[in-house]
Write a protein that holds these residues in place. Sequence first.
Motif, PDB file in Angstrom:
ATOM      1  N   UNK A  32     -14.510 -11.723  55.664  1.00  0.00           N
ATOM      2  CA  UNK A  32     -14.004 -10.360  55.855  1.00  0.00           C
ATOM      3  C   UNK A  32     -14.181  -9.912  57.295  1.00  0.00           C
ATOM      4  N   UNK A  33     -15.343 -10.195  57.878  1.00  0.00           N
ATOM      5  CA  UNK A  33     -15.594  -9.766  59.247  1.00  0.00           C
ATOM      6  C   UNK A  33     -14.629 -10.440  60.212  1.00  0.00           C
ATOM      7  N   UNK A  69     -12.515  -2.739  56.644  1.00  0.00           N
ATOM      8  CA  UNK A  69     -13.368  -1.792  57.384  1.00  0.00           C
ATOM      9  C   UNK A  69     -14.533  -1.310  56.535  1.00  0.00           C
ATOM     10  N   UNK A  70     -14.265  -1.032  55.260  1.00  0.00           N
ATOM     11  CA  UNK A  70     -15.325  -0.538  54.380  1.00  0.00           C
ATOM     12  C   UNK A  70     -16.385  -1.609  54.125  1.00  0.00           C
ATOM     13  N   UNK A  71     -15.947  -2.855  53.931  1.00  0.00           N
ATOM     14  CA  UNK A  71     -16.904  -3.942  53.680  1.00  0.00           C
ATOM     15  C   UNK A  71     -17.742  -4.213  54.936  1.00  0.00           C
ATOM     16  N   UNK A  72     -17.109  -4.175  56.092  1.00  0.00           N
ATOM     17  CA  UNK A  72     -17.862  -4.403  57.337  1.00  0.00           C
ATOM     18  C   UNK A  72     -18.908  -3.308  57.524  1.00  0.00           C
ATOM     19  N   UNK A  73     -18.546  -2.071  57.235  1.00  0.00           N
ATOM     20  CA  UNK A  73     -19.547  -0.995  57.310  1.00  0.00           C
ATOM     21  C   UNK A  73     -20.670  -1.235  56.303  1.00  0.00           C
ATOM     22  N   UNK A 129     -13.174  -0.029  62.430  1.00  0.00           N
ATOM     23  CA  UNK A 129     -13.999   0.779  61.534  1.00  0.00           C
ATOM     24  C   UNK A 129     -14.548   1.999  62.264  1.00  0.00           C
ATOM     25  N   UNK A 130     -14.105   3.177  61.862  1.00  0.00           N
ATOM     26  CA  UNK A 130     -14.609   4.409  62.478  1.00  0.00           C
ATOM     27  C   UNK A 130     -16.072   4.639  62.113  1.00  0.00           C
ATOM     28  N   UNK A 131     -16.472   4.195  60.917  1.00  0.00           N
ATOM     29  CA  UNK A 131     -17.875   4.349  60.520  1.00  0.00           C
ATOM     30  C   UNK A 131     -18.789   3.484  61.383  1.00  0.00           C
ATOM     31  N   UNK A 132     -18.390   2.252  61.636  1.00  0.00           N
ATOM     32  CA  UNK A 132     -19.182   1.414  62.541  1.00  0.00           C
ATOM     33  C   UNK A 132     -19.246   2.053  63.928  1.00  0.00           C
ATOM     34  N   UNK A 133     -18.118   2.555  64.391  1.00  0.00           N
ATOM     35  CA  UNK A 133     -18.051   3.148  65.721  1.00  0.00           C
ATOM     36  C   UNK A 133     -18.971   4.374  65.835  1.00  0.00           C
ATOM     37  N   UNK A 134     -18.992   5.232  64.830  1.00  0.00           N
ATOM     38  CA  UNK A 134     -19.821   6.431  64.889  1.00  0.00           C
ATOM     39  C   UNK A 134     -21.306   6.075  64.880  1.00  0.00           C
ATOM     40  N   UNK A 165     -16.691   9.735  52.105  1.00  0.00           N
ATOM     41  CA  UNK A 165     -15.353   9.294  51.708  1.00  0.00           C
ATOM     42  C   UNK A 165     -15.360   7.821  51.292  1.00  0.00           C
ATOM     43  N   UNK A 166     -16.047   6.977  52.067  1.00  0.00           N
ATOM     44  CA  UNK A 166     -16.083   5.542  51.762  1.00  0.00           C
ATOM     45  C   UNK A 166     -16.831   5.267  50.461  1.00  0.00           C
TER      46      UNK A 166
END
Length: 625
Positions: free
Chosen positions: A438-439, A454-458, A230-235, A309-310
């Motif tokens: 999911x995780x 990735x979206x659900x984890x974020x 997940x790029x969102x989690x990373x950022x 975007x998400x």
Amino acid sequence: MDKEFTNDDEIKSEIINLSAILKLPKGTEAHVSDIHGHDEKYSNIIRSGAGNISRKVSELFNGQLTTINQKKLVSLIYYPEEILKKVIAEFNEDNDKEQWYFGTINELIQILRYVSNKHPEHIINEALDKKFKDLVKELIFNDLNAEDKRQYYQEIVKGLIKLNVSNDFILVICHAIQKLAIERIHILGDVYDFGPHPDLIIKQLGNSWQNFDFEWGNHDVLWMGSVAGSKLCMLNLIRISARYHNLGLLENVYGIDLTSLIRYALNRYISLPNFEPKVVVDGESDDERNIDNCVQQAAAIMQFKLEGQAIKRRPEFKMDDRLFLDKLSSDRKKVTIDGKSYSIENGCFQTVNPAKPYQITNSERVVLIDLINQFTQSKKLNQDMRFMANNGSMYAKHNDNLLFHGCIPVDNQGNFVEMTLDGQRYSGKELSDYFEFILKDGLRHPTTGDCWNSDVIWYLWEGANSPLFAKDKMRTFERYFISDDKLQQEHHNPFFKLSHEEWFVDKVLKEFGLGRRGHIINGHTPAKEVPPVRANQKFIMVNGMSESKVGADVKNYALLIDSYGMLLETLKPFTSREEVIKYMADITEDRDVVEYSSERKTIGDTEYGEDIKKQIEFLSARLDD
């Protein structure tokens, strides 16, 4: 069954041993939360048995040792290496030294015997270092006060001193006391973010003798989500690391090369006051603070773009109120929120395209691809995140208690909030179970592209119905750019207000298959002046290992559950290991009995006891065949 038996006598012996174990007192469980990377404070908690060791010393030596001598003894058990050096350096004569060894070893043996009395022999064996194991067992399983044993004991101690191994002997005993003081450690969320060394906490747990488990927090999810791609989690993770001057953890421990991000950030952004790091570190240079500042800006802007975007990709998340970049004025000095215009302070929107505000630039894309590939491929990071996943869960049910970080999302009337995810409706326990699936699935099948996992984890990090976030919205944008206190406020889920009501706690326990005699033990940072024990002692909130997010007027707590009941420990603020050793500081400033029973719980009353009973049934059936 792990053991192999060659005859019926061996089976009968095992049945007798297991039946006896069921009658031993239940082991002590410690519950802590919000560690946030503060490894020294965590180590201090564990060395102290979460306050259990000082309590045992007080019970054992009340009226025999002065308060100061009890403190000295407790300090020695917590930090034996350092205290021994300090004590030995202060002796002037050998006679004084020998007398100190006699008295101290005798006291330590008494404490070790006291904390061992609820453990079966095989557990005690595991807790003892191979060095001196037989000798220590001889001492703790015999009455050293008996007349015919005193000379025997004195000769043992004389031999230790003569052979210059008394210090080693004391170390073995102190470490054994630390291990046996706590049978299980429950970590109710947020091992990661803010503090410098969550990796050392993971390492300590990996080498731990005690049983332990994680109930994940939303900060932990950022790190697991980053490994899942997940790029969102990373950022978010990078932004928080820069905000707390913690980028060194990524670079030095996890091998993430931030060169491309730092170069990009310094080329596109200049330091702004609203992005100043939250902590001041001794020896930190102006260049380092500038990097932290600019990296925060770069990560935040990319984060806001990818969030947009998400949110548009997942309308079921219902997060349109988190879209801001398309509501900026043409000069980027104002933003419209709920129909009202607010001034932007120290904006940094130079890479935002007014025509396509949520579009990632080519330069940003290059940085993102470089970083997310490193996160998903970092061997050390993958190892630590899989350790958390394999030993953790969204919630745990243990000995009739429900443990989790955050909340179970409800409305104002206490009804479990429903979410439609992937075409199915979930609420309460089923919602938490779905998020956990999911995780773990995301970690098993990492992908760096935009995908459902990735979206659900974020969403778990900051969604309004995330059990781990437990608030209505995360106001990162408002806190960075808008000086309006009301607009910056994040409101807790109604769960926390309702947690004062016994009927509501019973409802949640029932939802998770637990009866009314159970408790909810919740790990989270509470609001100011909110009592940690509520709903007729059925809801207990622990937090407390990090001062990073709470003020001086917010207390920190740990919870102990032993064979007699529950004790809530109010923790003292932690400064440093050196200060604790210097002033012989204990970890607790107060203890409150939450629940007490004069009839001790035994291992037979626990889940571990149920497993033993099944083993006895299995072995008994073998005898009948």
